[in-house]
Structure formats: structure tokens, C-alpha cells
Design a protein around this motif. Structure first.
Motif, mmCIF file in Angstrom:
data_model
loop_
_atom_site.group_PDB
_atom_site.id
_atom_site.type_symbol
_atom_site.label_atom_id
_atom_site.label_comp_id
_atom_site.label_asym_id
_atom_site.label_seq_id
_atom_site.Cartn_x
_atom_site.Cartn_y
_atom_site.Cartn_z
ATOM 1 N N UNK A 1 -68.664 -24.927 2.616
ATOM 2 C CA UNK A 1 -67.219 -25.372 3.457
ATOM 3 C C UNK A 1 -66.133 -24.455 3.769
ATOM 4 N N UNK B 1 -67.127 -22.620 6.130
ATOM 5 C CA UNK B 1 -67.025 -22.730 7.418
ATOM 6 C C UNK B 1 -65.757 -22.804 7.800
ATOM 7 N N UNK B 2 -64.826 -23.286 6.622
ATOM 8 C CA UNK B 2 -63.341 -23.195 6.669
ATOM 9 C C UNK B 2 -62.821 -21.971 7.538
ATOM 10 N N UNK C 1 -64.354 -20.067 8.603
ATOM 11 C CA UNK C 1 -65.417 -19.605 10.362
ATOM 12 C C UNK C 1 -64.184 -20.038 11.520
ATOM 13 N N UNK C 2 -63.822 -21.472 11.067
ATOM 14 C CA UNK C 2 -63.115 -22.452 11.980
ATOM 15 C C UNK C 2 -61.468 -21.037 11.727
ATOM 16 N N UNK D 1 -62.012 -18.717 14.449
ATOM 17 C CA UNK D 1 -62.501 -19.039 15.727
ATOM 18 C C UNK D 1 -60.973 -19.259 16.369
ATOM 19 N N UNK D 2 -60.504 -20.575 15.089
ATOM 20 C CA UNK D 2 -59.204 -21.367 16.402
ATOM 21 C C UNK D 2 -58.418 -20.175 16.645
ATOM 22 N N UNK E 1 -58.855 -18.167 19.994
ATOM 23 C CA UNK E 1 -58.755 -19.445 21.143
ATOM 24 C C UNK E 1 -57.455 -19.945 21.148
ATOM 25 N N UNK F 1 -55.755 -16.740 22.903
ATOM 26 C CA UNK F 1 -56.324 -16.489 24.646
ATOM 27 C C UNK F 1 -55.413 -17.611 24.951
ATOM 28 N N UNK G 1 -49.379 -26.534 28.892
ATOM 29 C CA UNK G 1 -50.396 -27.449 29.277
ATOM 30 C C UNK G 1 -51.211 -26.258 28.406
ATOM 31 N N UNK H 1 -49.724 -25.938 25.017
ATOM 32 C CA UNK H 1 -49.350 -27.437 24.269
ATOM 33 C C UNK H 1 -50.911 -26.782 23.351
ATOM 34 N N UNK H 2 -51.984 -26.716 24.401
ATOM 35 C CA UNK H 2 -53.494 -26.655 24.109
ATOM 36 C C UNK H 2 -53.065 -25.995 22.249
ATOM 37 N N UNK I 1 -51.249 -26.847 19.661
ATOM 38 C CA UNK I 1 -52.233 -27.870 19.247
ATOM 39 C C UNK I 1 -53.283 -27.038 18.060
ATOM 40 N N UNK J 1 -50.776 -25.349 15.111
ATOM 41 C CA UNK J 1 -49.275 -25.297 15.087
ATOM 42 C C UNK J 1 -48.399 -25.090 14.042
#
Lengths: 588, 358
Positions: free
Chosen positions: B28, B31-32, B34-35, B38-39, B42, B45, B64, B67-68, B71, B74
Motif C-alpha cells: 500500500x 502504491x500510494x 507511486x500514485x 504520478x497524479x 498529471x 501537466x 476544464x 478543474x481536472x 480534482x 486539491x
């Protein structure tokens, strides 16, 4: 070191035999399930990011779900047949039919197939599968610890609650769901264990992922009392939408089930293709879609688009689920509800801008409305929306809308979705109504007047003479202190042969001749107890007659209930004479 | 009810569960992380894409993207600020205000957020609140180039005040940043114009004169100086400057201003060096023009008095005294007219009478 190990072993051995074992296991299962569900969520997210890299071609959105559903469909058919679908009916099946047994293979199958399936964009949710994974882990651990069937069954809802608490970040709703939907009994005796596991799982979730609610929602509130009317309209639309979704899903599933068995492995491709084609034009339909829900909750709603999203998601989810893909309907229910709510909110806010909140508030209420309409757990849905959004102001409109949707859904689709799905598979799970029906027949309806009582100071031989020609095979013993206990005729006969001059008090195990045995050991039932409980107690005590005592004073004998009378109440025999009218008991 | 497994199996299972917990926790955590990374990439970008679209004026698309990004990550203040700018660009003022409000709740000293909130309020017509947010932006914290950002904010505020014609506040802001103004020519020309607009013609004249020292052939500076002198009723100097403007740039609109100055100078009886006859002629003409302008809205007594003065025959010996009397009477008629009556403020008659009154 050896001494320490021995001490630990000794302690564990003590624990094995104690009542606290379930509570300790609730903590352990809560932690393990929480961690596994977090891994499931993270793994699905990372896989999805690799399936759909930024700037990927639109064709990817068609091909990936088709290939994904093909591969997971084959795996599910070949290796993990019990891991198809949501996981909730399967969990209930395991709990009520299979002594809480869920195999480790099903747990692994559900985890990996569902993760792959959702990552490819299949329009299903992750919460139902998480529940089955959680229940499966609890079942596997309990069975490997050598617990009996009753204990295994008690730990299944514990795993469910832990899974849902981690999947939705809603510990209270997870407890309620486990009791309301899985157990079908809000007063279940496992409440303490369920709460413990849910809280543990939630703590684990926060430890790994931090304190971040599933959705970030601005503080909404009721703008004008007239808004209640709009929320009622939302309840009606949400209820009708829920019924349409459930009927479409069940209808499609019935159609898929009628197809040749040899096509089962390929059926999920229909779901993959449907979601792929829709996703090519409207990518928002793919996957769980929580990002889009979050946007709509924050008021970013264009009427035409949210209507399209709602309609397409209903179709996509119904096809994906019905065709046998792995995934649940919780997430889609929230998505559909949010879009329906945003649609109603957009229209209302355009027509009455000064009297209504923005579409985000309606999307929020719509989520709970659709959940109540589809899953039919109104209490869970209210608490869940509160927990998901941490917004208390919207609770009253949410309750109104939920109840209307629940009522409409109940009227137009009498059978709840999980029961209907089980029925389609030829499984008849006990429904909440059937369980309530069992509980409806109470002891007062089968009890009769108390027979003459034996005195504790009476000698065994005399007592035997007194009851020799009696109708019953067990007799109440009562003194001035009230009821002392029950003696079986057979026991009296045995004792009379050896110690005829001993008193009944001594026979009942009283240490002090003047004091009755501990009230806790007194076999009894109350008039408002169910007959099923009376049967259970008869089985446990080996008595065919139980004293019926007052709730205000457990030593006050009100009557007696016989095995034959209970069977008679169920229509299995002729009830005996001397039965007391229930009203008379009430008066007493 | 006791467990049926042996003690060894019981312990083995518990140990396996403990091991599973430890392994899953490690997975976990991996993975956390990594997430998270990566996020974050993203989100960055999407933010960069949003900024690009924002710069291109494609506000809806920018909103748009942003906002993405928001999201995913935050509470990122940069993302929120950019989103507010996109919403502002789209004209979604309420949304922009809500986004900025969240930012300012988290950090009320956020300079860019205060500036954007001021812009939103300006668009909503709430100027006084906007001015307050401009001030907060000026004194707020800025992530980079704080001095430049603050100065630009002040310029924006100054522009707003100039639009609002809030002369006193405008002058106050100008004086506060006078020393910080960049020394490039366009800025200094603008500053001169702003001083002029704030009603400080003398400061404006100084600015333009300084410019002319370094750029003696600058038509705009001459034009500004001419306007400054015109505002100070120095029509001769103004006419001179406007002439220079036309010499340097024949297409300039200064021709009209020069014409106005010459008409004022031709009408002005107070001008030095006039002989008595000319002075009398001008006073007489001024009285006649004033009478024609205010006749419908003045008291009949003054009008009669003016008519009599115009009809009276004047000997050459009394011309000086009559010239003075006519000028006084013209001023009296002008002052006594009904409000709003008369000729436009830029009419030579008004300019001469104003100057005479001074």
C-alpha cells in the motif's frame, strides 16, 4: 525468549477459548481488510492510468474495454466463477446458505479480475467487490483459525463493514450497510464487532491515504423552504430513474442467462463493447466516474451533458453488469444519482434562481436518492452521503428525497435488486420481510397458564408423586422468592431412585437452602420473545417446556410454553388446551 | 463452541495474518507513493495545459483543464488561482469569486488572489470593495517579483481610479508610487497624463518637462505639456507647445487645441500688452458674448444693465474704466446664470471668464 514465546502461546490459548476472540479478530480483520481494499483501490487506479495515458487516442477507449472484458471474462468463467458481478449477493449467499464460506480463490479472483476490469473502463463500481473481498478474507481467516460455523458467520459482516469503510471512506455507513443490507437486521448481535472492524479499517485507510473525503463539496444549504418541493420532485425522478435502471439491468441479465452456456465466457465482451462505443464519444461514461461526480457536485453542470451522462451510464452499467463483468453498482448508482440531481437542479435554478441552490446541491441529494432507490437502504444512504460529503446542512432535503425515491422504487419494483439478482441465479436468500415474519410470532401467542408449581423445600420423592401423571415433562419450581428453576420429570425419576429425600432446592444446585440459584442460570423466555428464540432456548437447555416470565421480574412466572404448542403455532400440530389469550397476558 | 483447530494451526494462521498485514501495508505504501507522484505529474501537466489555454484566451477549455488538475491535487493554490482567472475570463463571476474566496479564506494575504478578487468585483460593479482588495493585493504576499507585481497592481488600481474619475484617490496613489515608476518613456508619458487626470497639472507639467529634457523632439510630451499649461490657464504657453506638436507631427489632434488656445488668446481682455482700445474692444465683445449666452437664464436686471453698457457711448478717455466695468459685468452675469445654463466648458468664453475670475 522461550519463556516469552511460551507466555504468548499461553495467552493466545486463553484467548481461543474466550468470548473476546471475536472482538480481537474484528480488529485484526478490520486492519487486514482495510489494507487489502486500499491496495485494490490504488492498484485499480494505477492500472487505469496505464491503460489510458494522457493524450491517448480515442480508439484506445474502444479497444481497451473490449480486450479487458474478454480477458477478465475468460478468467472469471474458467477459474473464478463466484467472482462475477457485484459481490453483495454472493456475500449474502455465503452468509445465509454456505455457513459463511468464501474461498480464497474467489477472494483472489475478485481482487484481480475486478481491478483489471475497472481499470479498463468497465462502467461498474469498486465497492461491492470490496465487500466480497472483505467478507472473503474474514471467512478465510476465521476458518483457518478453526472457528465454528457460527463464529465464521459472525465474522463475515465484520469483513464487509471493514471493506466498505475503506472503499467509501464512510465508517458509519459501512456499519449500517452491513447490518441493514448484509445481515438484514439493525439489531444484530455482531454490532460491536462490526463497529470495531469498520473503525480499524477506516484508521488504516487514513494512515495510508490521509484524511481526504471521497468528494469535496462546497457547503450547501436550503435557500428557501419552497425548495423542499424541488427536492420532492428530485425524489420522484430519482425513484423512477432507479426503477428504470434496476428493471433494465434485471431484464438484460435475464436475457444473458437465457443464452447458451458455451457463450458465458464471451458475454462480458458485450459490456466492454457497449462501454467502449459510448466512451469513444462520451469518455465520462467509462469507469467509476468519481472525478465527474466531484465536478458536478461543485456546480460544474451543463444540463444537456448531465442528462446524457445519466442516461448513458444507466445503459452502460446495466449492460456491463448483466453481461457478467466483475464490478458493483454502488459507484454507478452514485454517478447516476449525481447526474439526475444536477439535471433537476439545473432546471430548477434556471427557472427559480432566487429560491433554489445551484445544481451541485441537487447532485449531492441525487446521489443519496439514487442509492436509496437502487440499493434500497435508505438509512445507509442518508448517513453515507453525510459521511462522504461531511455536509450536515443538506440532510433534511436528502431524507425527503430519499424516502420518496425509496417508496416509488418499492412500489414499482417490489423485489430489491440484490434479492432479484440472487433469484435469477436460483438462490432464495432470506429477505428482511421473511425474517421479520418469523419474528412476528411471539411466545404470548403459544403460551399457556402455568401448571401447579413445585416447592423448593419439597423432597424429590414427593415431588415425583405430584407430577407423575402430569402432561408436562418439565415443571416449574417456585418458592416465596419466585421461580427457582425447572426440573425435568426424567431427572426427578432418576434422583428419586437414589436420593428421594433430598430437596428440590439442592437438586437445582442451590448452595444456600433459603436462596434460589443465580437468576442468570434460569432457563426462561418472555412473552414478547419470538417463538424461534424459544425453540433455540429449548434446544440449548434440553427442556420441552420453558417458563414464561415477566420482563420486570425474571422470577415472576406468567405461564409456560411447550414445544408442542410452538409447533402448533407454526401449523405443524394441534395446539394443546389451556392456552392463555395474549390480551390477558398484556393485562397481567 | 471452542475452536476446533489445533493450537499450532491457530498460531500459524495468526502469524500468517500478521505477515499479510505487514506485506499489504508495504504494498500500500509503495502504491500510494507511486500514485502520489504520478497524479502530481498529471496534475502539473493539466495545469500547464490550462495556463497555455488561459494565455490564448480559451477560457472555457482552460477552466476544464484546471478543474481536472484541481480534482487530482486539491488545495493547490496555484491551480485554484489559475482556475479563478479562467472563470473570470469566461465571465463566470460568481464561480470565480467562490474560488477566490476559498483561496483567501486559506490565506487572506495572498496577493494574486486579492488582485483577482478585485478584478471580479470591478466586473460586478462593486468598485469600492474592489479598491479595498487592490490595496490588500498591494500589501499582500507575492510568490515572485513582489515589487513588480505590486507596482502593476497599483497601476491597475490607478487605471480604475482614473476611469472612475476619483481624482483625490488617484492623486494619492500616483504620489505613493511616483518614485517607483519605471523610467521608460511610455510609462513616464502615462504618468504625466495621469497626474493631469488627477487634477495636478503642475506635477504633470514637471513630468513632461523632464521628458522633454531627454527627448526634445517628443510630440506626445509637448502635447502633454500643452495640456498641463492649458489646464493652468497658461494659454500662450499651451499654444506654443501645441504649435510644436503640429510641427513635429502634423497629423496630431493638437490643431484643434491650438485653435482653441488662439481663440482664447484673441478674446482675453486681461492679456498683457494690449492697448486700451483693444482691451476695451475685447471686454465689450466678451460682455456681448456673455449676454447672448446667458440671456435666457439670467435676471432681467443684470441683462438690462448689460444691454445699457453695450449701448453706451464711450469716450477714448474712459475706455480703460469701461473695459474694466464690462469685464466685471460679464463675470457677474456668468456667475448669476441659472445652473447648467450657458455654453460648453471648453468654449473660449468660459475659459476666458474662468481665467479672469482667477
Amino acid at each position: 525468549m522461550r519463556r516469552w514465546a511460551a507466555k504468548i502461546r499461553e495467552r493466545l490459548e486463553e484467548l481461543r477459548g474466550s468470548d473476546q476472540l471475536l472482538l480481537v479478530l474484528s480488529l485484526v480483520i478490520g486492519a487486514l481488510v482495510g489494507l487489502v481494499v486500499v491496495a485494490f483501490i490504488l492498484l485499480t487506479g494505477r492500472l487505469a492510468a496505464r491503460m489510458y495515458p494522457a493524450g491517448g487516442s480515442g480508439w484506445r477507449r474502444v479497444l481497451v474495454p473490449v480486450l479487458g472484458s474478454l480477458s477478465t471474462g475468460y478468467l472469471l468463467w474458467r477459474y473464478f466463477p463466484f467472482a462475477r458481478g457485484s459481490g453483495i449477493p454472493q456475500t449474502k449467499f455465503a452468509l445465509f446458505v454456505n455457513d459463511g464460506r468464501i474461498s480464497i480463490r474467489t477472494v483472489f479472483g475478485k481482487f484481480f479480475c475486478c481491478s483489471a476490469s475497472l481499470a479498463t473502463g468497465i462502467a461498474l463500481g469498486r465497492e461491492g467487490p470490496s465487500v466480497q473481498v472483505g467478507a472473503g478474507i474474514a471467512s478465510v481467516v476465521a476458518r483457518n483459525l478453526g472457528l465454528n460455523a457460527r463464529q465464521v458467520k459472525a465474522l463475515v459482516p465484520v469483513g464487509c463493514a471493514a471493506a466498505l469503510a475503506a472503499a467509501f471512506n464512510t465508517p458509519i455507513a459501512a456499519v449500517l450497510f452491513s447490518l441493514e443490507e448484509i445481515m438484514g437486521d439493525l439489531h444484530a448481535s455482531v454490532l460491536g464487532s462490526v463497529v470495531l472492524s469498520s473503525a480499524t479499517s477506516w484508521m488504516v485507510l487514513h494512515l495510508v491515504l490521509g484524511d481526504d473525503p471521497l468528494f469535496h463539496v462546497p457547503g450547501y444549504q436550503l435557500v428557501h423552504p419552497a425548495e423542499f418541493g424541488v427536492y420532492a420532485v428530485l425524489g420522484i425522478i430519482g425513484g423512477l430513474g432507479s426503477v428504470a435502471f434496476v428493471k433494465l439491468l434485471l431484464g438484460l441479465r435475464a436475457w444473458f442467462l437465457r443464452q447458451a452456456k458455451s457463450t458465458v465466457w464471451a458475454q462480458p465482451i458485450a459490456g466492454g463493447a457497449a462501454v467502449g462505443i459510448m466512451g469513444f464519444f462520451v469518455p465520462e461514461v467509462m469507469g467509476v466516474g468519481y472525478n465527474n461526480v466531484d465536478k458536478v457536485l461543485n456546480g460544474n453542470a451543463v444540463l444537456k451533458m448531465v442528462v446524457i451522462f445519466a442516461v448513458l451510464k444507466i445503459i452502460a452499467t446495466a449492460v456491463c453488469y448483466a453481461s457478467g463483468n466483475a464490478g458493483g453498482i454502488f459507484g454507478p448508482a452514485l454517478f447516476i444519482g449525481a447526474m439526475m440531481g444536477a439535471s433537476v437542479g439545473s432546471v430548477a435554478h434556471t427557472l427559480f434562481p432566487h429560491y433554489t441552490a445551484g445544481p451541485g446541491a441537487y447532485a449531492l441529494v441525487g446521489m443519496g436518492t439514487a442509492f436509496a432507490g437502487i440499493v434500497r437502504t435508505p438509512l445507509t444512504s442518508v448517513i453515507m452521503i453525510f459521511e462522504v460529503t461531511r455536509d450536515y446542512n443538506i440532510i433534511v432535503p436528502l431524507m425527503i428525497s430519499n424516502l420518496i425515491a425509496f417508496f416509488i422504487s418499492y412500489r414499482l419494483q417490489h423485489e430489491p435488486i440484490y434479492e432479484a439478482l440472487a433469484h435469477q441465479d436460483g438462490v432464495h436468500l432470506p429477505t428482511a420481510q421473511s425474517r421479520a415474519g418469523d419474528e412476528r410470532i411471539q411466545v404470548r401467542q403459544a403460551m399457556r397458564a402455568a401448571p401447579p408449581v413445585l416447592h423448593p423445600d419439597e423432597e424429590i420423592g414427593m415431588a415425583l408423586n405430584q407430577v407423575r401423571d402430569g402432561l408436562f415433562d418439565a415443571w416449574p419450581v417456585a418458592g416465596k422468592e419466585g421461580l427457582w428453576g425447572m426440573v425435568k420429570s426424567a431427572d426427578l425419576e432418576r434422583a428419586a431412585a437414589t436420593v428421594p429425600h433430598e430437596t428440590l432446592a439442592k437438586m437445582l444446585g442451590s448452595q444456600d437452602p433459603g436462596a434460589p440459584p443465580d437468576a442468570e442460570q434460569l432457563p426462561h423466555v418472555h412473552p414478547d420473545h419470538s417463538l424461534s428464540l424459544a425453540l433455540e432456548r429449548m434446544g440449548a437447555t434440553g427442556l420441552n417446556a420453558l417458563p414464561v416470565v415477566s420482563r420486570g421480574n425474571v422470577r415472576e412466572l406468567m405461564g409456560i410454553v411447550l414445544l408442542g404448542d410452538i409447533l402448533g403455532a407454526y401449523g405443524l400440530g394441534k395446539p394443546g388446551t389451556g392456552k392463555i389469550d395474549a390480551e390477558e397476558v398484556d393485562k397481567e | 463452541m471452542l475452536p476446533s483447530a489445533t493450537g499450532g494451526q491457530f498460531l500459524r494462521t495468526l502469524s500468517l495474518v500478521a505477515l499479510a498485514i505487514a506485506v499489504t501495508f508495504a504494498v500500500d505504501t509503495f502504491l500510494a507513493k507511486m500514485e502520489q507522484s504520478e497524479t502530481r505529474v498529471e496534475a502539473a501537466r493539466l495545469y500547464a495545459q490550462g495556463r497555455q489555454l488561459l494565455a490564448q484566451g480559451r477560457y472555457a477549455e482552460a477552466a476544464d483543464s484546471l478543474q481536472d488538475a484541481l480534482t487530482i491535487q486539491r488545495n493547490n493554490r496555484d491551480y485554484e488561482l489559475a482556475l479563478a482567472q479562467a472563470q473570470l475570463g469566461q465571465g463566470q463571476l460568481a464561480d470565480a469569486a467562490a474560488t477566490l474566496d476559498r483561496l483567501l479564506t486559506a490565506d487572506s494575504t495572498n496577493g494574486p488572489a486579492n488582485l483577482n478578487m478585485a478584478r471580479v468585483l470591478v466586473k460586478q460593479g462593486k468598485t469600492s470593495q474592489a479598491i479595498s482588495y487592490y490595496h490588500r493585493a498591494v500589501y499582500g504576499s507575492w510568490p515572485d517579483d513582489a515589487t513588480g507585481s505590486r507596482l502593476n497592481t497599483r497601476f491597475e488600481l490607478i487605471d480604475l481610479l482614473a476611469q472612475q474619475n476619483s481624482k483625490e484617490e488617484l492623486l494619492g496613489e500616483l504620489l505613493a508610487v511616483e518614485d517607483q515608476f519605471p523610467h521608460d518613456l511610455p510609462t513616464r508619458l502615462r504618468m504625466g497624463q495621469l497626474f493631469l487626470q488627477a487634477g495636478s497639472a503642475s506635477r504633470a507639467a514637471v513630468v513632461f518637462q523632464q521628458i522633454l529634457k531627454e527627448h526634445p523632439e517628443n510630440a506626445a510630451a509637448y502635447s502633454g505639456l500643452g495640456e498641463s499649461e492649458f489646464a493652468q490657464a497658461d494659454y500662450r504657453a499651451a499654444a506654443n507647445d501645441f504649435s510644436l506638436v503640429l510641427r513635429l507631427n502634423p497629423q496630431d489632434h493638437a490643431a484643434a487645441r491650438l485653435d482653441l488656445c488662439e481663440r482664447v488668446l484673441a478674446l482675453d481682455p486681461t492679456r498683457r500688452g494690449l492697448d486700451p482700445a483693444e482691451r476695451f474692444r475685447r471686454s465689450h465683445a466678451l460682455l456681448e458674448m456673455t449676454l447672448n449666452a446667458v440671456q435666457p437664464c439670467s435676471s432681467s436686471e443684470l441683462v438690462d444693465q448689460a444691454r445699457k453698457a453695450l449701448d453706451a457711448k464711450v469716450t477714448s478717455a474712459r475706455r480703460d474704466a469701461r473695459a474694466e466695468a464690462d469685464l466685471d459685468l460679464a463675470e457677474e452675469l456668468w456667475q448669476a446664470r441659472a445652473p447648467g445654463c450657458g455654453v460648453p466648458p471648453q468654449d473660449p468664453l468660459v475659459l476666458v471668464l474662468t481665467r479672469a475670475a482667477k
